[in-house]
Design a protein around this motif. Structure first.
Motif, PDB file in Angstrom:
ATOM      1  N   SER A 247       2.735   1.198   1.743  1.00 53.90           N
ATOM      2  CA  SER A 247       2.388  -0.088   1.163  1.00 53.90           C
ATOM      3  C   SER A 247       1.056  -0.604   1.715  1.00 53.90           C
ATOM      4  O   SER A 247       0.207  -1.094   0.967  1.00 53.90           O
ATOM      5  CB  SER A 247       3.528  -1.062   1.458  1.00 53.90           C
ATOM      6  OG  SER A 247       3.209  -2.335   1.028  1.00 53.90           O
TER       7      SER A 247
ATOM      8  N   LEU B  83      -1.736   1.353   0.140  1.00 52.93           N
ATOM      9  CA  LEU B  83      -2.014   0.926  -1.234  1.00 52.93           C
ATOM     10  C   LEU B  83      -2.925  -0.296  -1.239  1.00 52.93           C
ATOM     11  O   LEU B  83      -3.832  -0.401  -2.055  1.00 52.93           O
ATOM     12  CB  LEU B  83      -0.708   0.611  -1.965  1.00 52.93           C
ATOM     13  CG  LEU B  83       0.116   1.831  -2.389  1.00 52.93           C
ATOM     14  CD1 LEU B  83       1.434   1.388  -3.015  1.00 52.93           C
ATOM     15  CD2 LEU B  83      -0.669   2.690  -3.372  1.00 52.93           C
TER      16      LEU B  83
ATOM     17  N   ARG C  83       0.127  -9.216   7.226  1.00 52.99           N
ATOM     18  CA  ARG C  83       1.178  -9.562   6.264  1.00 52.99           C
ATOM     19  C   ARG C  83       2.377 -10.229   6.925  1.00 52.99           C
ATOM     20  O   ARG C  83       3.084 -10.999   6.289  1.00 52.99           O
ATOM     21  CB  ARG C  83       1.652  -8.298   5.547  1.00 52.99           C
ATOM     22  CG  ARG C  83       0.678  -7.831   4.479  1.00 52.99           C
ATOM     23  CD  ARG C  83       1.232  -6.587   3.841  1.00 52.99           C
ATOM     24  NE  ARG C  83       0.473  -6.240   2.653  1.00 52.99           N
ATOM     25  CZ  ARG C  83       0.767  -5.200   1.887  1.00 52.99           C
ATOM     26  NH1 ARG C  83       1.805  -4.435   2.190  1.00 52.99           N
ATOM     27  NH2 ARG C  83       0.065  -4.935   0.815  1.00 52.99           N
TER      28      ARG C  83
ATOM     29  N   ASP D  51       6.624 -18.288   9.940  1.00 51.72           N
ATOM     30  CA  ASP D  51       7.896 -18.349   9.208  1.00 51.72           C
ATOM     31  C   ASP D  51       8.678 -17.040   9.231  1.00 51.72           C
ATOM     32  O   ASP D  51       9.878 -17.025   9.473  1.00 51.72           O
ATOM     33  CB  ASP D  51       7.646 -18.737   7.742  1.00 51.72           C
ATOM     34  CG  ASP D  51       7.185 -20.179   7.635  1.00 51.72           C
ATOM     35  OD1 ASP D  51       6.869 -20.762   8.686  1.00 51.72           O
ATOM     36  OD2 ASP D  51       7.143 -20.704   6.507  1.00 51.72           O
TER      37      ASP D  51
ATOM     38  N   ARG E  12      10.121 -16.386  12.628  1.00 49.73           N
ATOM     39  CA  ARG E  12      11.205 -17.300  12.947  1.00 49.73           C
ATOM     40  C   ARG E  12      12.476 -16.856  12.202  1.00 49.73           C
ATOM     41  O   ARG E  12      13.553 -16.765  12.776  1.00 49.73           O
ATOM     42  CB  ARG E  12      10.809 -18.720  12.537  1.00 49.73           C
ATOM     43  CG  ARG E  12      11.779 -19.792  12.990  1.00 49.73           C
ATOM     44  CD  ARG E  12      11.273 -21.193  12.618  1.00 49.73           C
ATOM     45  NE  ARG E  12      10.762 -21.287  11.243  1.00 49.73           N
ATOM     46  CZ  ARG E  12      11.534 -21.310  10.164  1.00 49.73           C
ATOM     47  NH1 ARG E  12      12.840 -21.248  10.288  1.00 49.73           N
ATOM     48  NH2 ARG E  12      10.998 -21.383   8.961  1.00 49.73           N
TER      49      ARG E  12
ATOM     50  N   LEU F 282      13.311  -4.299   2.603  1.00 46.07           N
ATOM     51  CA  LEU F 282      12.401  -4.013   1.497  1.00 46.07           C
ATOM     52  C   LEU F 282      13.164  -3.732   0.210  1.00 46.07           C
ATOM     53  O   LEU F 282      12.597  -3.726  -0.864  1.00 46.07           O
ATOM     54  CB  LEU F 282      11.523  -2.806   1.817  1.00 46.07           C
ATOM     55  CG  LEU F 282      10.299  -3.086   2.669  1.00 46.07           C
ATOM     56  CD1 LEU F 282       9.530  -1.811   2.907  1.00 46.07           C
ATOM     57  CD2 LEU F 282       9.411  -4.111   2.001  1.00 46.07           C
TER      58      LEU F 282
ATOM     59  N   VAL G  82      10.325 -13.217  -1.262  1.00 48.86           N
ATOM     60  CA  VAL G  82       9.130 -13.174  -0.421  1.00 48.86           C
ATOM     61  C   VAL G  82       9.512 -13.093   1.054  1.00 48.86           C
ATOM     62  O   VAL G  82       8.920 -12.359   1.838  1.00 48.86           O
ATOM     63  CB  VAL G  82       8.269 -14.433  -0.670  1.00 48.86           C
ATOM     64  CG1 VAL G  82       7.044 -14.428   0.217  1.00 48.86           C
ATOM     65  CG2 VAL G  82       7.859 -14.493  -2.120  1.00 48.86           C
ATOM     66  N   ALA G  83      10.574 -13.841   1.431  1.00 47.71           N
ATOM     67  CA  ALA G  83      10.937 -13.891   2.846  1.00 47.71           C
ATOM     68  C   ALA G  83      11.403 -12.528   3.330  1.00 47.71           C
ATOM     69  O   ALA G  83      11.177 -12.168   4.487  1.00 47.71           O
ATOM     70  CB  ALA G  83      12.025 -14.931   3.057  1.00 47.71           C
ATOM     71  N   ASN G  84      12.077 -11.773   2.480  1.00 49.10           N
ATOM     72  CA  ASN G  84      12.547 -10.450   2.898  1.00 49.10           C
ATOM     73  C   ASN G  84      11.378  -9.510   3.139  1.00 49.10           C
ATOM     74  O   ASN G  84      11.353  -8.742   4.093  1.00 49.10           O
ATOM     75  CB  ASN G  84      13.485  -9.853   1.851  1.00 49.10           C
ATOM     76  CG  ASN G  84      14.817 -10.567   1.827  1.00 49.10           C
ATOM     77  OD1 ASN G  84      15.283 -11.032   2.859  1.00 49.10           O
ATOM     78  ND2 ASN G  84      15.394 -10.687   0.657  1.00 49.10           N
ATOM     79  N   PHE G  85      10.380  -9.565   2.235  1.00 45.38           N
ATOM     80  CA  PHE G  85       9.190  -8.744   2.418  1.00 45.38           C
ATOM     81  C   PHE G  85       8.491  -9.137   3.716  1.00 45.38           C
ATOM     82  O   PHE G  85       8.119  -8.278   4.518  1.00 45.38           O
ATOM     83  CB  PHE G  85       8.248  -8.924   1.224  1.00 45.38           C
ATOM     84  CG  PHE G  85       7.037  -8.050   1.291  1.00 45.38           C
ATOM     85  CD1 PHE G  85       7.125  -6.705   0.993  1.00 45.38           C
ATOM     86  CD2 PHE G  85       5.808  -8.576   1.667  1.00 45.38           C
ATOM     87  CE1 PHE G  85       6.006  -5.899   1.068  1.00 45.38           C
ATOM     88  CE2 PHE G  85       4.683  -7.761   1.741  1.00 45.38           C
ATOM     89  CZ  PHE G  85       4.794  -6.427   1.434  1.00 45.38           C
TER      90      PHE G  85
END
Lengths: 216, 545
Positions: free
Chosen positions: B103, B106, B309, B320, B323, B505, B510-513
């Motif tokens: 990733s 890329l 990232r 975030d 945390r 993944l 978004v939070a999981n990524f």
């Protein structure tokens, strides 16, 4: 399985969100779609099955040829399509992706602060019913225990836990959906479906034909 | 006697599971179906996959050597501020899951990469857009990225102990730098170069994630096809045939390697610290600068993407993701607190390192003491797991390890699978150093009445201490990063860090990524810290005599 779209992307460009699979071959939507390889990814397989149901066994390969001509990108798995190619969630530059009807509520649930509206939406006409299942192995010596496990997995407690852990919809109708699903999930009224036994018989043939058409 | 442990280890945890699964595929009813073999070997697509697998592995290996041998010199023979940290940092790619690195690549190779931004800044709108996504170039670059450390560690480890006076003498006699390298250093380094080339070849020959993610779905190695045949088509006959084909190729490569290194050399080694010196001339500074630039662009920039990232939030940058990963309630996606995944990784990694050190240490000692064909064969057989598909080993574990002890549900399987991959590194790192020990030292000690154990403790151990630490560090990194076989045998309630990253993944949001990126950064940081700590330990020192 449903196509997801990046709401802001289409609004910014004043472009209508595709309303039918056929639209995807329109030059207006060139280079906008990311799908997964059906040989390696289950949503990818569902999308292939959706096109077979929609265009018939005689027409789906023509549709895929048109998709290739319209610059579709194929990734190996869901993560790469969703996180590296799709623009709705960050990394990518394509506003259309093969994902799930449950992805928009996940985008709300896992955001901080949670937005009022999901940043991504679902194209209902593209949805295909993908069933995740539990089975008991033929010839097991412990059938009774296995049945107890299956009963537990069908219980309301277990089923109500599924939406926010696995991001799938419960099969038990008594299970209540969490609020974020009620507000942000689209439950397609009439998803595309194929008889599982037909899928079982034809899956390999279809995947081979798809591979020959799209990848070679 | 020394070989008992390595032979049992390899037989029980590699040969038996792999033959079981391959046998099941080729002879489901107890009789070998030769038709399947013939059909697969004459199939056009299998042939083109085999050809692609071979040539990309050869090119990747050559490229890695070309880029990393100068790097090995810079990091092992030149002294500069931050050298230790950099040496640890270049090993980090090794442990990161390919899906994460893929990733990051890329992002660096696509149209919105910093390279393209720079081109636009310089050339304006006329700038060409460089898009290397889904190309062979991307695969090759990623292979160099992943394997840079293999060469730097293996070759650099030996280089730092070569007596610099040999090179100095050649220079005094009027040889150019290039000629000194070619005629003095290169021959002395050849065992380490051959070893690292063999390892890089095996790794790239069985490349999986890199090829899938960066090469796009049209390209496949034999490994990819085995995975597809096993997990998607449930076509075990085809998978077994391909696994056999892979095995034959790997064994041929090892035979070539064995042929190249059959002359075991004995050389005088000196203390690593005494050979390093700061760059003195302009050419030396230029050389160091170029290598540092290569490291920054090739190795550090993808890592920087990960770190960046991990701090991206909805409104800019912040903590975030960190945390959520470390402080908040256990994420529903991971099923256990993130800290437990870290603990599991450390625990499994340490156990795997110990197993690999014992097995590899014994095998390397046996290969030094004995000269028989059996020792050579065991030595090379220990390399085979590197070139075997993880899915074959993983599945083999699940179907074969129910007798005599049922290990299939045991958490022990994870470190065992990891040690299988780490052991060859231990052997390859220890062997050149062990061979360099003058046999007369051991004989003298024995004549003076020392028991074999005492000879080992007081002669061998002080000399190989450094190499032992290098081997331990590398084993740990490999074990912590291993994913292919681990994911098959790791229990759901004992995820390792790479398994946790993979789970994060696999979910939208978004939070999981973000948490996956934070977890990857943490994995990188822990590995680097562990390598630095090991680097600072001292077990005796080389060149005491």
């Amino acid at each position: 399985m449903c196509l997801n779209h990046d709401v802001a992307w289409f609004e910014d460009r004043d472009l209508a969100v595709p309303s039918d699979l056929e639209d995807l071959t329109d030059p207006a939507y060139e280079g906008l779609l990311a799908v997964q390889n059906p040989a390696t990814s289950s949503p990818g397989l569902s999308f292939l099955l959706a096109t077979i149901e929609r265009f018939g066994e005689d027409g789906y390969l023509d549709f895929w040829e048109d998709l290739v001509a319209n610059d579709v990108v194929v990734t190996d798995g869901w993560s790469e399509a969703y996180y590296d190619e799709f623009s709705g969630t960050g990394g990518g530059d394509r506003p259309l992706v093969v994902s799930y009807a449950s992805s928009p509520p996940a985008e709300v649930f896992f955001a901080d602060p949670q937005p009022d509206e999901a940043p991504t939406g679902v194209i209902e006409a593209s949805c295909f019913r993908q069933v995740e299942f539990v089975g008991i192995l033929d010839g097991t010596e412990r059938r009774a225990e296995a049945e107890e496990l299956v009963d537990f997995m069908l219980s309301t407690t277990f089923q109500e836990d599924l939406p926010l852990t696995m991001f799938v919809f419960p099969v038990n109708e008594r299970a209540e959906l969490p609020e974020v699903f009620v507000e942000h999930a689209v439950i397609p009224s009439d998803p595309l479906e194929l008889d599982p036994s037909v899928i079982g018989e034809q899956r390999e043939t279809w995947i081979e034909a798809w591979t020959a058409t799209v990848l070679r | 006697m020394l070989l008992v442990v390595p032979v049992v280890f390899l037989g029980w945890f590699f040969v038996w599971p792999v033959t079981s699964i391959v046998g099941l595929g080729l002879a489901p009813d107890g009789e070998v179906e030769l038709g399947v073999l013939a059909r697969a070997l004459t199939d056009q697509s299998v042939r083109s996959v085999a050809w692609f697998t071979l040539w990309q592995a050869v090119v990747s290996t050559v490229l890695t050597l070309l880029v990393a041998i100068p790097g090995a010199y810079a990091l092992s023979r030149q002294e500069f501020p931050g050298r230790r940290a950099l040496q640890a940092a270049v090993t980090v790619p090794f442990v990161l899951p390919t899906v994460v690195v893929g990733s990051a690549f890329l992002a660096l190779l696509g149209p919105r990469s910093p390279v393209n931004a720079a081109l636009v800044a310089v050339l304006g709108d006329a700038a060409p857009t460089l898009d290397l996504r889904r190309t062979v170039t991307a695969i090759l670059l990623a292979h160099v990225f992943f394997n840079y450390a293999v060469v730097v560690r293996t070759v650099g480890g030996l280089w730092s102990m070569l007596d610099p006076r040999l090179e100095d003498a050649a220079r005094v006699l009027g040889a150019s730098r290039w000629r000194t390298f070619r005629e003095v250093s290169l021959p002395l380094l050849s065992p380490a170069i051959a070893a690292s080339a063999a390892i890089v070849f095996l790794f790239t020959f069985t490349s999986f994630g890199v090829v899938l993610i960066l090469g796009g779905p049209g390209r496949a190695t034999i490994e990819v096809e085995i995975h597809r045949a096993t997990t998607q088509l449930l076509d075990l006959p085809l998978a077994s045939t391909l696994a056999l084909l892979q095995l034959v190729a790997v064994l041929s490569a090892l035979a070539v390697y064995g042929h190249l290194t059959r002359r075991a050399q004995q050389q005088r080694l000196v203390a690593a610290a005494s050979t390093r010196r700061p760059p003195r001339s302009r050419a030396e500074r230029w050389f160091l600068g170029t290598n540092l630039a290569v490291i920054v662009v090739l190795v550090l920039s993808p890592l920087a993407v990960l770190v960046e990232r991990s701090f991206v939030t909805a409104t800019g940058y912040g903590l975030d993701n960190w945390r959520r990963l470390l402080v908040d309630d256990p994420s529903s996606v991971l099923a256990v607190p993130a800290g437990e995944a870290v603990r599991n990784s450390l625990l499994f990694g340490t156990s795997a390192t110990l197993v690999a050190l014992v097995v590899g240490g014994l095998a390397a000692t046996a290969a030094t003491v004995g000269r028989g064909w059996i020792t050579g064969a065991v030595d090379r057989a220990l390399m085979v797991p590197l070139g075997t598909s993880a899915v074959t080993v993983g599945f083999g574990f699940l179907i074969a390890l129910d007798r005599p002890l049922d290990l299939r549900g045991s958490p022990l399987l994870v470190p065992l699978a990891q040690a299988l991959i780490a052991t060859p590194f231990v052997v390859r790192t220890l062997l050149p150093v062990l061979r360099s020990i003058d046999q007369r030292l051991r004989d003298a000690a024995a004549v003076l009445g020392a028991s074999p154990l005492r000879v080992w403790r007081e002669v061998d151990l002080p000399i190989i201490g450094r190499a032992l630490l290098v081997a331990a560090g590398f084993s740990f990194a490999i074990a912590v990063g291993e994913f292919g076989a681990t994911v098959f045998v790791a229990r759901a309630n004992l995820p390792t860090m790479p398994v946790a990253i993979f789970r994060l993944l696999g979910r939208p949001g978004v939070a999981n990524f973000g948490q996956a990126m934070a977890m990857s950064t943490l994995l990188a940081a822990i590995t680097a810290a562990a390598l630095l700590a090991i680097d600072r330990l001292r077990v005796g020192s080389v060149g005491r005599f």
